[in-house]
Design an enzyme around this catalytic site. Structure first.
Site, PDB file in Angstrom:
ATOM      1  N   GLU A   1     -24.618  30.274  -3.680  1.00 38.61           N
ATOM      2  CA  GLU A   1     -24.896  28.839  -3.885  1.00 38.61           C
ATOM      3  C   GLU A   1     -24.201  28.326  -5.139  1.00 38.61           C
ATOM      4  O   GLU A   1     -24.265  28.952  -6.197  1.00 38.61           O
ATOM      5  CB  GLU A   1     -26.408  28.647  -3.994  1.00 38.61           C
ATOM      6  CG  GLU A   1     -26.944  27.587  -3.094  1.00 38.61           C
ATOM      7  CD  GLU A   1     -26.629  27.800  -1.619  1.00 38.61           C
ATOM      8  OE1 GLU A   1     -25.686  27.140  -1.126  1.00 38.61           O
ATOM      9  OE2 GLU A   1     -27.315  28.576  -0.959  1.00 38.61           O
ATOM     10  N   HIS A   2     -23.530  27.185  -5.003  1.00 35.73           N
ATOM     11  CA  HIS A   2     -22.747  26.574  -6.096  1.00 35.73           C
ATOM     12  C   HIS A   2     -21.611  27.506  -6.544  1.00 35.73           C
ATOM     13  O   HIS A   2     -21.143  27.415  -7.672  1.00 35.73           O
ATOM     14  CB  HIS A   2     -23.642  26.189  -7.281  1.00 35.73           C
ATOM     15  CG  HIS A   2     -24.496  24.979  -6.989  1.00 35.73           C
ATOM     16  ND1 HIS A   2     -24.160  23.706  -7.407  1.00 35.73           N
ATOM     17  CD2 HIS A   2     -25.643  24.856  -6.290  1.00 35.73           C
ATOM     18  CE1 HIS A   2     -25.093  22.860  -6.988  1.00 35.73           C
ATOM     19  NE2 HIS A   2     -26.001  23.523  -6.309  1.00 35.73           N
ATOM     20  N   THR A   3     -21.217  28.385  -5.666  1.00 40.56           N
ATOM     21  CA  THR A   3     -20.059  29.236  -5.928  1.00 40.56           C
ATOM     22  C   THR A   3     -18.788  28.610  -5.363  1.00 40.56           C
ATOM     23  O   THR A   3     -17.695  28.910  -5.826  1.00 40.56           O
ATOM     24  CB  THR A   3     -20.257  30.622  -5.288  1.00 40.56           C
ATOM     25  OG1 THR A   3     -20.727  30.422  -3.955  1.00 40.56           O
ATOM     26  CG2 THR A   3     -21.258  31.454  -6.070  1.00 40.56           C
ATOM     27  N   SER A  24     -24.616   7.515  19.710  1.00 42.30           N
ATOM     28  CA  SER A  24     -25.452   8.685  19.413  1.00 42.30           C
ATOM     29  C   SER A  24     -26.873   8.381  19.830  1.00 42.30           C
ATOM     30  O   SER A  24     -27.366   7.271  19.584  1.00 42.30           O
ATOM     31  CB  SER A  24     -25.410   9.001  17.926  1.00 42.30           C
ATOM     32  OG  SER A  24     -26.472   9.888  17.591  1.00 42.30           O
ATOM     33  N   GLY A  78     -29.662  19.667   5.028  1.00 40.68           N
ATOM     34  CA  GLY A  78     -28.829  20.723   4.468  1.00 40.68           C
ATOM     35  C   GLY A  78     -28.355  21.718   5.505  1.00 40.68           C
ATOM     36  O   GLY A  78     -27.807  22.761   5.167  1.00 40.68           O
ATOM     37  N   SER A 110     -26.164  20.878   7.752  1.00 36.43           N
ATOM     38  CA  SER A 110     -24.803  20.441   8.029  1.00 36.43           C
ATOM     39  C   SER A 110     -24.614  19.721   9.358  1.00 36.43           C
ATOM     40  O   SER A 110     -23.679  19.988  10.108  1.00 36.43           O
ATOM     41  CB  SER A 110     -23.836  21.625   7.934  1.00 36.43           C
ATOM     42  OG  SER A 110     -22.646  21.171   7.380  1.00 36.43           O
ATOM     43  N   SER A 111     -25.501  18.768   9.607  1.00 36.16           N
ATOM     44  CA  SER A 111     -25.302  17.927  10.786  1.00 36.16           C
ATOM     45  C   SER A 111     -23.991  17.156  10.671  1.00 36.16           C
ATOM     46  O   SER A 111     -23.347  16.852  11.685  1.00 36.16           O
ATOM     47  CB  SER A 111     -26.472  16.956  10.953  1.00 36.16           C
ATOM     48  OG  SER A 111     -26.469  15.959   9.941  1.00 36.16           O
ATOM     49  N   GLU A 133     -14.502  13.952   6.040  1.00 36.52           N
ATOM     50  CA  GLU A 133     -15.710  13.719   5.224  1.00 36.52           C
ATOM     51  C   GLU A 133     -15.347  13.319   3.789  1.00 36.52           C
ATOM     52  O   GLU A 133     -15.956  12.430   3.204  1.00 36.52           O
ATOM     53  CB  GLU A 133     -16.589  14.981   5.238  1.00 36.52           C
ATOM     54  CG  GLU A 133     -17.928  14.765   4.569  1.00 36.52           C
ATOM     55  CD  GLU A 133     -19.053  15.591   5.165  1.00 36.52           C
ATOM     56  OE1 GLU A 133     -18.892  16.179   6.262  1.00 36.52           O
ATOM     57  OE2 GLU A 133     -20.124  15.651   4.534  1.00 36.52           O
ATOM     58  N   ASP A 141     -18.861  24.076   4.895  1.00 35.84           N
ATOM     59  CA  ASP A 141     -19.569  23.584   6.074  1.00 35.84           C
ATOM     60  C   ASP A 141     -18.670  23.573   7.300  1.00 35.84           C
ATOM     61  O   ASP A 141     -19.029  24.058   8.376  1.00 35.84           O
ATOM     62  CB  ASP A 141     -20.096  22.162   5.832  1.00 35.84           C
ATOM     63  CG  ASP A 141     -21.149  22.127   4.741  1.00 35.84           C
ATOM     64  OD1 ASP A 141     -21.521  23.213   4.249  1.00 35.84           O
ATOM     65  OD2 ASP A 141     -21.580  21.023   4.377  1.00 35.84           O
TER      66      ASP A 141
HETATM   67  P1  ADP Z   1     -26.424  17.267   6.472  1.00 35.15           P
HETATM   68  O1  ADP Z   1     -24.982  17.498   6.765  1.00 35.15           O
HETATM   69  O2  ADP Z   1     -26.988  18.265   5.538  1.00 35.15           O
HETATM   70  O3  ADP Z   1     -27.271  17.122   7.694  1.00 35.15           O
HETATM   71  P2  ADP Z   1     -25.357  14.824   5.400  1.00 35.15           P
HETATM   72  O4  ADP Z   1     -25.929  13.787   4.526  1.00 35.15           O
HETATM   73  O5  ADP Z   1     -24.129  15.526   4.943  1.00 35.15           O
HETATM   74  O6  ADP Z   1     -26.524  15.886   5.691  1.00 35.15           O
HETATM   75  O7  ADP Z   1     -25.019  14.213   6.818  1.00 35.15           O
HETATM   76  C1  ADP Z   1     -25.996  13.499   7.532  1.00 35.15           C
HETATM   77  C2  ADP Z   1     -25.382  12.231   8.113  1.00 35.15           C
HETATM   78  O8  ADP Z   1     -24.450  12.583   9.163  1.00 35.15           O
HETATM   79  C3  ADP Z   1     -26.391  11.330   8.777  1.00 35.15           C
HETATM   80  O9  ADP Z   1     -27.000  10.494   7.851  1.00 35.15           O
HETATM   81  C4  ADP Z   1     -25.543  10.586   9.776  1.00 35.15           C
HETATM   82  O10 ADP Z   1     -24.841   9.530   9.155  1.00 35.15           O
HETATM   83  C5  ADP Z   1     -24.508  11.622  10.195  1.00 35.15           C
HETATM   84  N1  ADP Z   1     -24.878  12.315  11.448  1.00 35.15           N
HETATM   85  C6  ADP Z   1     -24.959  13.645  11.614  1.00 35.15           C
HETATM   86  N2  ADP Z   1     -25.276  13.963  12.888  1.00 35.15           N
HETATM   87  C7  ADP Z   1     -25.421  12.798  13.549  1.00 35.15           C
HETATM   88  C8  ADP Z   1     -25.757  12.458  14.903  1.00 35.15           C
HETATM   89  N3  ADP Z   1     -26.009  13.376  15.824  1.00 35.15           N
HETATM   90  N4  ADP Z   1     -25.799  11.151  15.216  1.00 35.15           N
HETATM   91  C9  ADP Z   1     -25.530  10.197  14.294  1.00 35.15           C
HETATM   92  N5  ADP Z   1     -25.218  10.465  13.022  1.00 35.15           N
HETATM   93  C10 ADP Z   1     -25.159  11.746  12.636  1.00 35.15           C
HETATM   94 MG    MG Z   2     -23.380  17.424   5.356  1.00 35.90          MG
END
Ligand code: ADP
Ligand code: MG
Length: 412
Positions: free
Chosen positions: A62-64, A96, A153, A155-156, A189, A201
């Site tokens: 982490e933080h590496t 979405s 966290g 990584s959506s 990103e 990520d």
């Molecule tokens: P993490 O990557 O940890 O989940 P982030 O803040 O980096 O958090 O990314 C989250 C953002 O990505 C959401 O606020 C949204 O804008 C976008 N996002 C991710 N997945 C979706 C999805 N399935 N539909 C719509 N937006 C999404």
């Molecule tokens: Mg993210």
């Protein structure tokens, strides 16, 4: 969604409980069915295909990343699925299930970072990064369904970028080598959305393999797939969503980066990765203040913990990584000071209930905790964490059982 490990009923980030590859595959099929149904109802047509990208969690390191060091993520059996088909013109429509109305943009908006805003910026960012690299991106309609909780966290954001990138590359027959995909998704990103993330990520969600963790050297982006077989060791990995509100995370993150840069420049090295554990005492003596010393000590020891974890996993001594996970947590709590009460509570409760090791994962100030537990104690440990949360009046945590899963794939 089921949550037998018992997250908060009805809370937004409840996640799928998956213990076998079979149930994981069924869950993904369900996500793909939602994306496909969404595509049909929005666009009145059949998608040409479905592409799935997983969420990820960092096992250790982490933080590496911004210190040119090592990380060891693995992909989770939670996916973002994009159902897509080409359009006749050069334009993009994205929908979405999480956001409602579709967003449409053309090449002018895609070519100017900042013109598409909100969640669709992640999609426009991929189009931008591809076009900027000289690719003829096909116009497309996209429908997105996801089981990766947003903003926890896991990584959506990278899952969304990776699934969209895979769809556009396939639909356009673009000649983009797979090794280039993480860098391109990261550009989306960094350059379009404006989030200054590292390469971990996107590398994880694109390059991970089932049954393996991804040993990534952030200095040169080289990777090695490290066997990570929990079943064989009769262990389970719980991912506990702390549900802690993110407190000042951006400012604190920037401050930690500055401390690390200051330490490296005082020590006369390109990055803290260049300080070996054997040289730690000497390096500590050369730094001017206690805070900078502790920040440096976290990074140097954390890099070593990643290397030690890799050695143990290569030898299939999975259980023995537990103490490294717990040491990593102590280092983040005491030296790097990036944990919060919810996170420390979850780690302490998991360990007290018999977890083999536990640590916060991710950048800190919220996010998730990993607990490595004997397979037959998973429910006991999850219940202990819930009880500790209830006692302190925290929002109940969500829990998912993770198995290391494959990176981005085409489903059909
Ligand atoms: P993490 O990557 O940890 O989940 P982030 O803040 O980096 O958090 O990314 C989250 C953002 O990505 C959401 O606020 C949204 O804008 C976008 N996002 C991710 N997945 C979706 C999805 N399935 N539909 C719509 N937006 C999404
Ligand atoms: Mg993210």
């Amino acid at each position: 969604m089921t949550d037998p490990a018992g997250g908060a009923p009805g809370a937004t980030a409840d996640v799928e409980h998956t213990t076998t590859a079979g149930t994981a595959a069924r869950a993904t099929a369900g996500t793909a069915a939602r994306a496909t149904a969404g595509f049909r109802s929005r666009y009145g047509a059949e998608p040409a295909g479905c592409w799935a990208a997983p969420g990820r969690v960092n096992l250790i390191g982490e933080h590496t990343d911004y210190n040119d060091g090592y990380v060891l993520p693995f992909a989770l059996p939670l996916h973002t699925v994009v159902a897509a088909a080409p359009r006749d013109d050069t334009g993009w429509t994205v929908w979405s299930e999480l956001t409602g109305d579709p967003v449409e943009f053309g090449p002018a908006a895609a070519d100017e970072p900042g013109l598409v805003t909100g969640w669709a910026a992640y999609v426009a960012g991929v189009v931008w990064a591809l076009r900027d690299a000289g690719y003829a991106v096909p116009g497309a309609r996209l429908a997105i369904a996801s089981d990766v909780p947003l903003g926890s966290g896991l990584s959506s954001s990278a899952a969304l970028e990776a699934a969209v990138l895979a769809a556009l590359v396939d639909l356009g027959g673009l000649d983009l080598p797979s090794g280039e995909q993480p860098r391109l998704a990261r550009r989306a990103e960094n350059g379009y959305v404006g989030a200054p993330t590292g390469i971990m990520d996107q590398s994880a969600v694109i390059r991970c393999r089932a049954g393996h963790a991804l040993f990534l050297d952030c200095r040169d982006d080289s990777v090695e797939h490290i066997p990570f077989n929990l079943d064989e060791a009769r262990l389970t990995m719980l991912v506990i969503d702390s549900r802690a509100p993110h407190r000042h995370a951006d400012g604190e993150y920037a401050a930690r980066r500055r401390s690390c840069e200051r330490a490296a420049s005082t020590l006369g090295v390109p990055a803290l990765r260049d300080v070996a554990v054997a040289d730690l005492d000497d390096a500590l003596r050369r730094l001017p203040d206690d805070e900078t010393r502790r920040r440096m000590r976290h990074v140097v020891t954390e890099n070593q913990r990643v290397l030690d974890t890799v050695v143990l996993l290569r030898a299939r001594r999975v259980r023995e990584i537990g103490s490294l996970l717990t040491d990593s947590h102590a280092s983040m709590r005491d030296d790097f000071e990036i944990t919060v009460p919810e996170i420390d509570t979850a780690v302490e409760a998991a360990l007290a209930a018999g977890a083999v090791g536990a640590r916060m994962t991710g950048g800190g100030f919220g996010g998730c905790v990993l607990a490595l537990v004997d397979a037959d104690r998973a429910e006991t440990v999850a219940a202990a964490v819930r009880a500790a949360y209830a006692e302190r009046g925290f929002t109940a945590p969500g829990t998912v059982t993770a198995i290391p899963t494959a990176g981005t794939t085409r489903l059909r």
